[in-house]
Design a protein around this motif. Structure first.
Motif, PDB file in Angstrom:
ATOM      1  N   VAL A  87      51.003  45.162  49.672  1.00  0.00           N
ATOM      2  CA  VAL A  87      52.293  45.375  50.325  1.00  0.00           C
ATOM      3  C   VAL A  87      52.089  45.158  51.812  1.00  0.00           C
ATOM      4  CG1 VAL A  87      54.133  47.041  50.793  1.00  0.00           C
ATOM      5  CG2 VAL A  87      52.988  47.056  48.569  1.00  0.00           C
ATOM      6  N   ALA A  88      52.938  44.338  52.412  1.00  0.00           N
ATOM      7  CA  ALA A  88      52.822  44.048  53.838  1.00  0.00           C
ATOM      8  C   ALA A  88      54.206  43.951  54.459  1.00  0.00           C
ATOM      9  CB  ALA A  88      52.066  42.740  54.058  1.00  0.00           C
ATOM     10  N   ARG A  93      60.499  42.287  62.615  1.00  0.00           N
ATOM     11  CA  ARG A  93      61.362  43.426  62.979  1.00  0.00           C
ATOM     12  C   ARG A  93      61.071  44.678  62.167  1.00  0.00           C
ATOM     13  NH1 ARG A  93      66.770  40.500  61.850  1.00  0.00           N
ATOM     14  NH2 ARG A  93      65.413  39.925  60.131  1.00  0.00           N
ATOM     15  N   GLY A  94      60.255  44.564  61.150  1.00  0.00           N
ATOM     16  CA  GLY A  94      59.928  45.728  60.331  1.00  0.00           C
ATOM     17  C   GLY A  94      61.063  46.159  59.421  1.00  0.00           C
ATOM     18  N   THR A  95      61.899  45.209  58.998  1.00  0.00           N
ATOM     19  CA  THR A  95      63.031  45.552  58.143  1.00  0.00           C
ATOM     20  C   THR A  95      62.813  45.193  56.682  1.00  0.00           C
ATOM     21  OG1 THR A  95      64.072  43.417  58.583  1.00  0.00           O
ATOM     22  CG2 THR A  95      64.666  45.246  60.042  1.00  0.00           C
ATOM     23  N   GLU A  96      61.682  44.535  56.395  1.00  0.00           N
ATOM     24  CA  GLU A  96      61.460  44.044  55.050  1.00  0.00           C
ATOM     25  C   GLU A  96      59.998  44.210  54.642  1.00  0.00           C
ATOM     26  OE1 GLU A  96      63.008  40.093  52.993  1.00  0.00           O
ATOM     27  OE2 GLU A  96      61.513  39.661  54.516  1.00  0.00           O
ATOM     28  N   LEU A  97      59.770  44.436  53.336  1.00  0.00           N
ATOM     29  CA  LEU A  97      58.421  44.480  52.782  1.00  0.00           C
ATOM     30  C   LEU A  97      58.212  43.256  51.900  1.00  0.00           C
ATOM     31  CD1 LEU A  97      57.964  48.186  51.649  1.00  0.00           C
ATOM     32  CD2 LEU A  97      57.028  47.074  53.680  1.00  0.00           C
ATOM     33  N   PHE A  98      57.023  42.701  51.966  1.00  0.00           N
ATOM     34  CA  PHE A  98      56.622  41.564  51.144  1.00  0.00           C
ATOM     35  C   PHE A  98      55.507  42.056  50.231  1.00  0.00           C
ATOM     36  CE2 PHE A  98      53.799  37.866  50.523  1.00  0.00           C
ATOM     37  CZ  PHE A  98      54.689  37.042  49.853  1.00  0.00           C
ATOM     38  N   CYS A  99      55.715  41.942  48.934  1.00  0.00           N
ATOM     39  CA  CYS A  99      54.738  42.443  47.966  1.00  0.00           C
ATOM     40  C   CYS A  99      54.251  41.310  47.071  1.00  0.00           C
ATOM     41  CB  CYS A  99      55.382  43.501  47.064  1.00  0.00           C
ATOM     42  SG  CYS A  99      56.201  44.836  47.918  1.00  0.00           S
ATOM     43  N   LEU A 100      52.956  41.313  46.802  1.00  0.00           N
ATOM     44  CA  LEU A 100      52.382  40.443  45.791  1.00  0.00           C
ATOM     45  C   LEU A 100      52.179  41.307  44.548  1.00  0.00           C
ATOM     46  CD1 LEU A 100      49.772  38.453  47.888  1.00  0.00           C
ATOM     47  CD2 LEU A 100      52.072  37.749  47.203  1.00  0.00           C
TER      48      LEU A 100
END
Length: 106
Positions: A87-88, A93-100
Motif C-alpha cells: 500500500v502506497a 496530495r495524499g488523497t489516494e492510496l495505490f495498492c498492489l
C-alpha cells in the motif's frame, strides 16, 4: 483520480492475531469498514519459485486515502477477495492510496 472512478463497493478487513489458552496463535480478519475502490486487473498468473507456486500481483486497486491500511489487509468486492501486498500513497496530495493485490482463490 476523481471520486467518480471509485465505483466498486468494497469491505476492508484488518488482520488480527489471536492467542488461544494453549498458546496457539490464529490469524483472523475483522471488518474495518466499507469504502469504494477502482479495481483493475494487472497480471493473472502464478510463478514457480523455490519448488513452490507463489502468487504474483494480479490487481491494482486505488481508493481514497486512509491512514490505517497496510500490506496484509484483505479487501472484498462481492464474491471476490484480494490480499493487499503493498500500500502506497497514490498521488502527491495524499488523497489516494495505490495498492498492489493478489486475488485469493484464483
Amino acid at each position: 483520480m476523481s471520486a467518480g472512478r471509485y465505483r466498486t463497493p468494497v469491505t476492508l478487513e484488518q488482520p488480527v492475531v489471536t492467542h488461544g489458552a494453549d498458546g496457539t496463535a490464529s490469524l483472523v480478519y475483522l471488518s474495518a469498514g466499507a469504502d469504494f475502490a477502482a479495481i483493475r486487473p494487472s497480471r493473472l498468473r502464478e510463478e514457480l519459485r523455490g519448488e513452490r507456486l507463489e502468487g504474483v500481483v494480479t490487481h491494482e486497486i486505488r481508493l481514497r486515502h486512509r491512514d490505517d491500511i497496510t500490506g496484509g489487509w484483505r479487501m472484498s468486492a462481492g464474491l471476490r477477495r484480494y490480499r493487499l501486498l503493498s500500500v502506497a500513497q497514490g498521488d502527491d496530495r495524499g488523497t489516494e492510496l495505490f495498492c498492489l493485490a493478489e486475488e485469493e482463490g484464483t
